[in-house]
Each structure stands twice: as structure tokens, then as C-alpha cells.
Design an enzyme around this catalytic site. Structure first.
Site, mmCIF file in Angstrom:
data_model
loop_
_atom_site.group_PDB
_atom_site.id
_atom_site.type_symbol
_atom_site.label_atom_id
_atom_site.label_comp_id
_atom_site.label_asym_id
_atom_site.label_seq_id
_atom_site.Cartn_x
_atom_site.Cartn_y
_atom_site.Cartn_z
ATOM 1 N N THR A 135 0.818 -1.222 0.000
ATOM 2 C CA THR A 135 0.000 0.000 0.000
ATOM 3 C C THR A 135 0.849 1.269 0.000
ATOM 4 O OG1 THR A 135 -1.509 1.298 1.379
ATOM 5 C CG2 THR A 135 -0.091 -0.225 2.538
ATOM 6 N N TYR B 42 -2.046 0.477 9.863
ATOM 7 C CA TYR B 42 -2.286 -0.221 8.595
ATOM 8 C C TYR B 42 -1.017 -0.227 7.734
ATOM 9 C CZ TYR B 42 -3.785 -0.906 3.818
ATOM 10 O OH TYR B 42 -3.867 -1.356 2.529
HETATM 11 N N1 UFG Z 1 -12.914 10.725 2.665
HETATM 12 C C1 UFG Z 1 -13.896 11.649 2.964
HETATM 13 N N2 UFG Z 1 -15.141 11.181 3.214
HETATM 14 C C2 UFG Z 1 -15.470 9.873 3.203
HETATM 15 C C3 UFG Z 1 -14.459 8.932 2.908
HETATM 16 C C4 UFG Z 1 -13.192 9.397 2.643
HETATM 17 O O1 UFG Z 1 -13.647 12.856 2.994
HETATM 18 O O2 UFG Z 1 -16.638 9.516 3.475
HETATM 19 C C5 UFG Z 1 -11.570 11.209 2.330
HETATM 20 C C6 UFG Z 1 -10.463 10.709 3.221
HETATM 21 O O3 UFG Z 1 -10.317 11.512 4.365
HETATM 22 C C7 UFG Z 1 -9.274 10.763 2.266
HETATM 23 C C8 UFG Z 1 -9.897 10.413 0.914
HETATM 24 O O4 UFG Z 1 -11.273 10.702 1.042
HETATM 25 O O5 UFG Z 1 -8.766 12.060 2.184
HETATM 26 C C9 UFG Z 1 -9.739 8.954 0.539
HETATM 27 O O6 UFG Z 1 -10.192 8.154 1.636
HETATM 28 P P1 UFG Z 1 -10.497 6.603 1.475
HETATM 29 O O7 UFG Z 1 -11.122 6.151 2.759
HETATM 30 O O8 UFG Z 1 -11.268 6.379 0.225
HETATM 31 O O9 UFG Z 1 -9.080 5.943 1.257
HETATM 32 P P2 UFG Z 1 -7.722 6.110 2.094
HETATM 33 O O10 UFG Z 1 -6.888 7.136 1.370
HETATM 34 O O11 UFG Z 1 -7.979 6.344 3.532
HETATM 35 O O12 UFG Z 1 -7.069 4.677 2.002
HETATM 36 C C10 UFG Z 1 -7.035 3.964 0.808
HETATM 37 C C11 UFG Z 1 -6.953 2.485 1.116
HETATM 38 C C12 UFG Z 1 -5.633 2.137 1.704
HETATM 39 C C13 UFG Z 1 -4.493 2.704 0.894
HETATM 40 C C14 UFG Z 1 -4.673 4.167 0.671
HETATM 41 C C15 UFG Z 1 -3.563 4.669 -0.209
HETATM 42 O O13 UFG Z 1 -7.980 2.108 2.011
HETATM 43 O O14 UFG Z 1 -5.542 0.750 1.696
HETATM 44 O O15 UFG Z 1 -5.924 4.367 0.051
HETATM 45 O O16 UFG Z 1 -3.753 5.984 -0.598
HETATM 46 F F1 UFG Z 1 -3.343 2.556 1.561
#
Ligand code: UFG
Length: 339
Positions: free
Chosen positions: A123, A147
Site C-alpha cells: 500500500t 495499517y
Molecule cells: N474521505 C472523505 N469522506 C469519506 C471517505 C473518505 O472525505 O466519506 C476522504 C479521506 O479523508 C481521504 C480520501 O477521502 O482524504 C480517501 O479516503 P479513502 O477512505 O477512500 O481511502 P484512504 O486514502 O484512507 O485509504 C485507501 C486504502 C488504503 C491505501 C490508501 C492509499 O484504504 O488501503 O488508500 O492511498 F493505503
């Protein structure tokens, strides 16, 4: 070169979101596959008909060893694991068990059973808050959540095991995976999903009344988090390239970013969902989520130069369109809630 004709690819987590797309890519390419999945977040229907499915956990080393012998496993694609950043902050031991300890158990079974090739779902979270964007694979590895740490520890195990044994590996560092199989055969169905495009697609389909924005005070152009979204089918095809690279050069290991190199903010993603779906979404700005970096965008030049992989769906609109199509199809699909 491909795996010898009588060996099979073991896909752990093959009933899950990304794993099931890799299974489709393998089957489409004529490879022989067996899936091991405990269905904790995956679905039995996500495994294509004709692909053997074994219910179990990758941490069950007796089971893994039996499968490796019985199916003459030549390579493993290891997707099974836990993937939710904020959950890892609240329950770190779950992540060190599912992503680190269970991977260790599987790698041990692989070494003992003579499996020579291993493709690992790593990741972008291994970088933490990178100093330079886009981030390349040589950047400092400083995860800011359990994670990322739990996956990085498995990368380290693979490096050391490859050094000590007749075994090579490819660690693919995924950026933000989204979308669904363009042919509609699989997609993200996890109940209580937390990923932005999935949530926005659910809202666009009337399954949620709003989309939360987790922080608008990040050091980014519009204050919201910036990510590099990659279509799940492009990511799946990178796994096939990884497997072939491992087989054709057994002395070589790879660690590769999987992203497109384009960053989109939370606001831009929601704009895109609104545009593609033709609806307005209720956006509610809240505070930052624990463990979230401001910006994560891939330098994917190593992936492009090491493999002949080329993305087919590298447009946010395409990713969102497939996510929306899948979200609508889920409503009519049997067995989603119950497996
Ligand atoms: N976000 C929101 N509202 C939501 C969901 C997410 O504002 O309802 C934001 C988060 O704060 C973040 C972005 O959208 O800024 C992306 O969030 P995600 O939850 O879609 O994904 P993450 O970036 O937290 O994590 C994902 C995967 C990980 C991986 C990572 C790498 O879950 O496995 O991308 O960038 F490591």
C-alpha cells in the site's frame, strides 16, 4: 514465460474486492486458480464459476500447506488482509494479526511447500506523509498509521525471505483503488464501506443522505485530502504482469507503486460523481479522520518501465462510471447481504 502448465496460482482474499478482480484477470488470461478466503469481507458469488474456492484463513498454516501441495501451487497472490486506515488506528492488533502475522504464516507455508513466486498487496500507506509528491518507491518509508506499518513489516519479511530462499516477490503498493469490473462481474460490495468513491456512489444512488468530508484544512489546493485513484481492473492486470515478471526472472524482486500519477481532492471526486451521475450530493464538512495523510500521489514510472503494463481506464470519470454502474447493479443482485 508463464508458470509451468501443471501449477496453479493461489489467490488469498480472492472473494474480496481487489482479489476477485485479479481472479477474473487470471481466468481471462487462461490461468489456473484456486481461491482461499474466509469471507470475512468477501463474497462467495465474487469467485467465478469453475474456480475452486476454499473457505479458510490464511493464518491457518496447516490449511495453506495442504492447499499448496494438493493444487501444486506455483505462485501466490496474497490479497487477504484488513484495509481500513482509521480502523487500524482504533484496533492495531487486528492489523498486525491479519496483515503481518498471517502473512508470515502464509510465507512460511510457501517456503516450506516450495512455492517460488509471491505477489503481495502492499500500500501507499507505507510512505506516510511523503516529502515529495509524486512519491517514488525510494522515498523514506514512514507510515503514520498501523495499517501502513502492518503492510511494511510484510514487505520486510518478503525481502529477507527472498534473500534467504529460492523465492522471489513483487510488492505492489496500491494507491486508492476504486471502480468495478467494466463487464459488471464484480465490484465493491463490502457492507459499511469507508472508501470515498464507494460512499459517494452510494449517496448518488440514494443509499446515503450525504457525503462527509473529513477535513478541509489540509495543505492542499482546496483543503481536502488528495489521492491517486486507480481503476481496480487496471490494478488487477498489474498483478498478471507481476506474476509473469517473477517467473521469467526468478532472481529479481520488485516493489512498485500502482497508481496513475494524478491527484484528485475529495471535492473533485464528489464533483465528478455528481457530474457522471447527474445528481447533487449533500456534502457535510467534518473534522479530519485519524491517520489520514494530506496528499498521496504515485510516481508510477517504475511500473511503466519494468512492465509492459499500460492502464486502460486512467480517467476519473471512467472509474466513477463503473463504480456507479456496479452500485446500481448491487440492488438487484442476490445474496449480497448474506454471502
Ligand atoms: N474521505 C472523505 N469522506 C469519506 C471517505 C473518505 O472525505 O466519506 C476522504 C479521506 O479523508 C481521504 C480520501 O477521502 O482524504 C480517501 O479516503 P479513502 O477512505 O477512500 O481511502 P484512504 O486514502 O484512507 O485509504 C485507501 C486504502 C488504503 C491505501 C490508501 C492509499 O484504504 O488501503 O488508500 O492511498 F493505503
Amino acid at each position: 514465460m508463464t508458470l509451468s502448465e501443471n501449477s496453479t496460482v493461489l489467490v488469498t482474499g480472492g472473494a474480496g474486492y481487489i482479489g476477485s478482480h485479479a481472479v477474473l484477470a487470471l481466468v481471462d488470461a487462461g490461468r489456473t486458480v484456486v481461491v482461499l478466503d474466509d469471507l470475512s469481507t468477501g463474497f462467495r458469488w465474487a469467485v467465478p464459476t469453475g474456480v475452486p474456492f476454499v473457505l479458510g484463513n490464511v493464518g491457518d498454516s496447516a490449511l495453506a500447506s495442504r492447499l499448496i501441495a494438493e493444487y501444486r501451487i506455483g505462485a501466490i497472490m496474497h490479497f487477504a488482509g484488513s484495509i481500513i486506515v482509521p480502523e487500524s488506528v482504533i484496533d492495531p492488533l487486528k492489523y498486525y494479526l491479519n496483515n503481518t502475522a498471517n502473512s508470515r504464516s502464509l510465507i512460511a507455508a510457501a517456503v516450506t511447500g516450495g512455492v517460488k513466486h509471491f505477489v503481495f498487496s502492499s500500500t501507499a500507506a507505507v510512505y506516510g506523509n511523503p516529502e515529495h509528491i509524486p512519491v517514488n518507491e525510494d522515498a523514506v518509508l514512514k507510515p503514520i498509521n498501523p495499517y501502513g506499518e502492518s503492510k511494511l513489516m510484510t514487505e520486510h519479511m518478503l525481502r529477507d525471505v527472498a534473500h534467504a530462499h529460492d523465492f522471489n516477490y513483487c510488492a505492489l503498493r496500491y494507491f486508492n483503488v476504486a471502480g468495478a469490473d467494466p463487464a459488471g462481474r464484480s465490484g465493491q460490495a463490502t457492507v459499511g464501506a469507508t472508501h470515498l468513491i464507494k460512499i459517494a456512489a452510494e449517496a448518488a444512488c440514494g443509499k446515503r443522505d450525504h457525503v462527509s468530508i473529513f477535513g478541509n484544512d489540509f495543505p492542499t489546493p482546496d483543503g481536502t485530502g488528495v489521492r491517486d485513484y486507480i481503476h481496480v481492473s487496471d490494478l488487477a492486470s498489474a498483478h498478471l504482469h507481476a506474476l509473469d515478471a517473477l517467473v521469467s526472472a526468478p532472481e529479481t524482486n520488485h516493489t512498485l507503486n500502482c497508481g496513475y500519477g494524478d491527484g484528485f481532492s475529495v471535492m473533485e471526486v464528489i464533483d465528478c460523481v455528481e457530474r457522471v451521475a447527474g445528481v447533487k450530493l449533500d456534502r457535510r464538512t467534518g473534522s479530519r479522520r485519524a491517520g489520514d495523510p494530506a496528499t498521496l500521489v504515485a510516481d508510477n514510472s517504475r511500473l511503466l518501465s519494468h512492465f509492459s503494463w499500460r492502464p486502460k481506464y486512467a480517467e476519473l470519470d471512467m472509474i466513477v462510471a463503473d463504480a456507479l454502474r456496479w452500485e446500481r447493479a448491487l440492488e438487484t443482485r442476490d445474496g449480497i447481504a448474506t454471502n
